[in-house]
Design a protein around this motif. Structure first.
Motif, PDB file in Angstrom:
ATOM      1  N   SER A 299       1.458  -1.045   0.086  1.00 51.18           N
ATOM      2  CA  SER A 299       0.040  -0.199   0.136  1.00 51.18           C
ATOM      3  C   SER A 299       0.918   0.850  -0.092  1.00 51.18           C
ATOM      4  CB  SER A 299      -0.935   0.227   1.847  1.00 51.18           C
ATOM      5  OG  SER A 299      -1.527   1.270   0.863  1.00 51.18           O
TER       6      SER A 299
ATOM      7  N   GLN B 194      -0.698  -3.093  10.057  1.00 52.59           N
ATOM      8  CA  GLN B 194      -0.862  -2.215   9.095  1.00 52.59           C
ATOM      9  C   GLN B 194      -1.044  -2.624   7.751  1.00 52.59           C
ATOM     10  OE1 GLN B 194      -1.439   0.554  10.038  1.00 52.59           O
ATOM     11  NE2 GLN B 194      -1.078   0.447  12.708  1.00 52.59           N
TER      12      GLN B 194
ATOM     13  N   LEU C 282      -4.341  -4.497   7.706  1.00 52.68           N
ATOM     14  CA  LEU C 282      -5.391  -2.699   7.584  1.00 52.68           C
ATOM     15  C   LEU C 282      -6.116  -1.671   5.858  1.00 52.68           C
ATOM     16  CD1 LEU C 282      -4.820  -1.893  11.196  1.00 52.68           C
ATOM     17  CD2 LEU C 282      -6.685  -3.500  10.664  1.00 52.68           C
ATOM     18  N   GLN C 283      -4.641  -1.382   6.188  1.00 51.80           N
ATOM     19  CA  GLN C 283      -4.287  -0.705   5.030  1.00 51.80           C
ATOM     20  C   GLN C 283      -5.465  -1.542   3.758  1.00 51.80           C
ATOM     21  OE1 GLN C 283      -4.144   2.297   3.646  1.00 51.80           O
ATOM     22  NE2 GLN C 283      -3.403   3.292   6.316  1.00 51.80           N
TER      23      GLN C 283
ATOM     24  N   ILE D 224      -7.578  -3.756   3.932  1.00 50.45           N
ATOM     25  CA  ILE D 224      -8.809  -3.612   4.060  1.00 50.45           C
ATOM     26  C   ILE D 224      -9.738  -1.914   3.796  1.00 50.45           C
ATOM     27  CG2 ILE D 224     -10.942  -4.485   5.796  1.00 50.45           C
ATOM     28  CD1 ILE D 224      -8.429  -6.006   7.642  1.00 50.45           C
ATOM     29  N   LYS D 225      -8.961  -1.033   4.066  1.00 47.02           N
ATOM     30  CA  LYS D 225      -9.299   0.006   4.526  1.00 47.02           C
ATOM     31  C   LYS D 225      -9.651   0.222   2.517  1.00 47.02           C
ATOM     32  CE  LYS D 225      -8.262   5.096   5.028  1.00 47.02           C
ATOM     33  NZ  LYS D 225      -7.511   5.512   5.840  1.00 47.02           N
ATOM     34  N   GLU D 226      -9.024  -0.194   1.996  1.00 42.68           N
ATOM     35  CA  GLU D 226      -9.012   0.291   0.466  1.00 42.68           C
ATOM     36  C   GLU D 226      -9.289  -0.368  -0.131  1.00 42.68           C
ATOM     37  OE1 GLU D 226      -4.392   0.099  -0.468  1.00 42.68           O
ATOM     38  OE2 GLU D 226      -4.188   1.401   0.653  1.00 42.68           O
ATOM     39  N   GLY D 227     -10.622  -1.945   0.434  1.00 46.25           N
ATOM     40  CA  GLY D 227     -10.762  -3.033  -0.424  1.00 46.25           C
ATOM     41  C   GLY D 227      -9.914  -3.540  -1.134  1.00 46.25           C
TER      42      GLY D 227
ATOM     43  N   ARG E 102      -8.020  -5.703  16.172  1.00 46.86           N
ATOM     44  CA  ARG E 102      -7.792  -5.201  15.851  1.00 46.86           C
ATOM     45  C   ARG E 102      -7.850  -5.430  14.539  1.00 46.86           C
ATOM     46  NH1 ARG E 102      -1.945  -3.028  17.184  1.00 46.86           N
ATOM     47  NH2 ARG E 102      -2.528  -1.099  15.502  1.00 46.86           N
TER      48      ARG E 102
ATOM     49  N   ASN F 114     -12.140  -5.526  14.225  1.00 47.51           N
ATOM     50  CA  ASN F 114     -12.541  -4.153  14.257  1.00 47.51           C
ATOM     51  C   ASN F 114     -12.316  -3.558  12.627  1.00 47.51           C
ATOM     52  OD1 ASN F 114     -13.446  -4.918  16.492  1.00 47.51           O
ATOM     53  ND2 ASN F 114     -11.359  -3.707  17.209  1.00 47.51           N
ATOM     54  N   ALA F 115     -11.011  -3.744  11.749  1.00 48.30           N
ATOM     55  CA  ALA F 115     -11.178  -3.482  10.869  1.00 48.30           C
ATOM     56  C   ALA F 115     -12.268  -3.461   9.522  1.00 48.30           C
ATOM     57  CB  ALA F 115     -10.281  -3.054   9.847  1.00 48.30           C
TER      58      ALA F 115
ATOM     59  N   GLY G 202     -15.550  -3.649  10.220  1.00 45.16           N
ATOM     60  CA  GLY G 202     -17.171  -3.333  11.259  1.00 45.16           C
ATOM     61  C   GLY G 202     -17.556  -3.883  11.812  1.00 45.16           C
TER      62      GLY G 202
END
Length: 453
Positions: free
Chosen positions: A143, A164, A167-168, A170-173, A210, A213-214, A216
């Motif tokens: 990422s 991390q 998590l990135q 997941i956040k970016e799909g 964590r 949690n990412a 949702g």
């Protein structure tokens, strides 16, 4: 689904275990014998990164070349295919984040983060083949988001970088179909404090929270994804008293007058042996007529802290119990079937490996040494023996790291060879594998089931 005791491959070192998990083969096929091993044609000890002493003894150029290039691109056999290669061919996408074994079909560049590494390697970039997404510390990121990768953060080879990165994605799909993510920090804590310490487990648990949690909420995470949590080996507690805990092979060689090849140097004509220690096991190579294999077997078996000594002779694998004259030998054959369906001939004292006939199908197996007959003597060329240490002890040579009062692994013993596995999430799940060498086929069958779900 939970399985407490998934059987690792031998030697129980992460680089070999991960090679078995990602290729579905043992070292005799994937050709990664251990973290350290002696290369017969180059006549040197290969080291993929066993502690800081490797930098000074082996030299940074050799160490980084073996770790960053040779491991995945040269030494890992081209005759086997990794999970990433299989997925790509089948039309699926995959990622590796801090995985030791990551070879795939997609070109990547490892970019060195500072002038020191560039000077060491003579270039700022190295071309490698990996999965669709390759996270490898500061050298390759999945990422563009900033991640903790500086010198104070071990250049990204730590749990927080792995987390991390996930998590990135997941956040970016942008999570691919399969992601292999390695959390390395627990290993260091268990080496330092031993298997009774649970602080590292609690830290991993917090990171998993964590991660969930990412998504949702946890229900959504388990509804839409499958999670596989797997340890790659066990850890055996090392006794605190150093003289008892550490079997000093430097002293053993010096007492016999044998010259031992050091790290970072090509074996000299007058060197007698080369020793590659992998925690609680080692490879011992006969390099001269002054140190014939038979003499080395007798020497190692004379120490009662040595658990097993194994070597190959005329098509048989011989195993001798340390501190005794007891031995057995075995080879692929017809007489006995093991718990995994493979046929063997076995002769001698079965108690050496704790072998017994059990179950309704009267198959042979050993509670003390799971998958006992599948060793590493065919993993590479050379005239060598394999020695393992008794529980509570570990091996030392060439300033190898030791952990009195802590823990170690590497041997064939059940304490090193068994690790837990948890699988949960979306859809119908197949039965969990008995051995880590079956992880690749498990994941491939799982993703096919999910495609149909």
């Amino acid at each position: 689904m939970y399985k407490r005791d998934v059987i690792s491959s031998f030697p129980t070192m992460s680089v070999t275990i991960d090679s078995s998990m990602l290729t579905g083969t043992y070292p005799d096929e994937h050709n990664i014998p251990g973290l350290l091993w002696f290369h017969p044609s180059e006549r040197r000890i290969v080291n993929y990164g066993d502690g800081q002493r490797a930098v000074w003894q082996q030299g940074p150029v050799n160490l980084l070349t073996d770790t960053l290039m040779n491991l995945n691109q040269v030494h890992l056999s081209k005759r086997v295919r990794t999970l990433h290669e299989e997925l790509h061919q089948a039309g699926f996408t995959s990622a590796s984040i801090n995985g030791l074994i990551y070879r795939g079909n997609v070109p990547h560049q490892l970019v060195f983060p500072n002038e020191l590494l560039r000077l060491v390697m003579g270039s700022s970039r190295v071309n490698v083949m990996g999965p669709n997404l390759l996270g490898f510390g500061a050298l390759s990121k999945v990422s563009p988001a900033p991640l903790p990768t500086g010198p104070a953060h071990a250049y990204g080879f730590h749990d927080e970088y792995t987390l991390q990165s996930l998590l990135q994605l997941i956040k970016e799909g942008t999570l691919p179909d399969v992601t292999f993510a390695y959390f390395p920090d627990l290993d260091g804590k268990l080496h330092k404090k031993g298997p009774a310490d649970v602080s590292g487990v609690l830290e991993v648990d917090e990171r998993l929270q964590r991660l969930l949690n990412a998504f949702g909420d946890w229900e959504r995470a388990l509804r839409d994804h499958v999670f596989i949590l797997l340890g790659d080996s066990g850890v055996t507690a090392t006794v605190a008293e150093k003289k008892t805990a550490v079997i000093d092979l430097d002293e053993l060689m010096q007492a016999r007058g044998y010259r031992n090849t050091p790290l970072g140097r090509t074996a000299a004509p007058d060197d007698d042996v080369a020793i590659a220690v992998n925690g609680r096991m080692c490879y011992v190579y006969s390099l001269s007529q002054r140190a014939p294999l038979a003499a080395l077997v007798s020497l190692f078996a004379s120490d009662p802290r040595i658990d097993l000594v194994a070597w190959k002779e005329q098509g048989w694998i011989y195993v001798r119990r340390g501190g005794s004259e007891r031995w057995l030998r075995y080879r692929e054959g017809q007489a006995y079937r093991d718990e995994f369906g493979k046929l063997w001939d076995v002769e001698g004292d079965w108690s050496v490996l704790g072998l017994a006939v059990h179950g309704k199908e009267r198959r042979i197996g050993s509670p003390e040494y799971p998958d006992a007959l599948k060793g590493s003597l065919d993993s590479h060329q050379g005239e060598f023996l394999v020695a393992t240490a008794m529980p509570g002890t570990e091996l030392h040579v060439n300033r190898s790291p030791n952990h009195p009062g802590g823990g170690n692994h590497g041997s064939l013993h059940r304490e090193d060879s068994l690790a837990p596995m948890i699988v949960t999430g979306k859809g119908r799940l197949p039965s969990l594998p008995e051995r880590q060498v079956e992880i690749k086929s498990f994941v491939l069958s799982l993703i096919q089931i999910q495609r149909k779900w």
